[in-house]
Design an enzyme around this catalytic site. Sequence first.
Site, PDB file in Angstrom:
ATOM      1  CD  GLU A  44      -2.905  -0.748   2.493  1.00 37.50           C
ATOM      2  OE1 GLU A  44      -2.810   0.300   3.171  1.00 37.50           O
ATOM      3  OE2 GLU A  44      -3.655  -1.683   2.812  1.00 37.50           O
ATOM      4  CG  ASP A  55      -3.780   7.747   8.430  1.00 39.48           C
ATOM      5  OD1 ASP A  55      -3.864   6.512   8.482  1.00 39.48           O
ATOM      6  OD2 ASP A  55      -3.897   8.393   7.380  1.00 39.48           O
TER       7      ASP A  55
END
Length: 255
Positions: A44, A55
């Site tokens: 990724e 995040d």
Amino acid sequence: MSRISDAFQKRKSLIAYITVGYPDIETTLRLVPLLEENGVDIIELGIPFSDPLADGVTIQNASYQALQNGVTPEVCLSVAALLKEKISIPMVFMGYYNPIYNYGLTKFCQKCATAGVSGFIIPDLPPGEAQDIDFAATEAGLDIIFLLAPTSTDERIKLVAAKSRGFIYLVSHSGVTGATANLPADLSSFVNRVRKTARQPLAVGFGISTPEQAQNIAKFSDGIIVGSRILQLVQTDPSLEKVATFIRQLRQSLD
């Protein structure tokens, strides 16, 4: 079958997340082949964004530094094109919708295909609002991978099972990314609930930081996703030897 879903056919899939351009482009170009050499099945590539809501601190900081280095979606596409010549595993972009939308959905998808990217994950785009990019991705032959969380309703699970291609990204817990010592005790029941509806491979991410955690989760999932711990090791050891050791340990725990 796509290159992404094919990566789940022979063994439990080890998926590694990194932020493109963290701490610099040169490191990204060294790191990705090293990840493949030590047992990663899918990479990724994180597109840095100024407001990464999903995040935790580690990826936020990596994203900020990459932005300071001038990393844009265009740069990420160029990096992917370089990596295509160095690796054989599928690459997936992970990025927020705004930069991709501003770039142009059709242009982005076409350039992804040219650069050797097999699909993408957009954590802030619900499947019910993804018609435009889904169409562009399908035209370009790309997989679009959607996320589910333990709080997802049965209706959302059915929608994602109908829309997601390649695999389904199962978030281990509500909240943000980041290595954690303890994962939810009822994680297996969440995965099994999704499996009753979905035909796609199911990969679990958010919080996985040890081989022991990976081994336990692999008992009931088709793959695991690790990101924050990799970025932490990149920060502390520019030689990348610690990353290589960590990935080998994860691979052994899954096999």
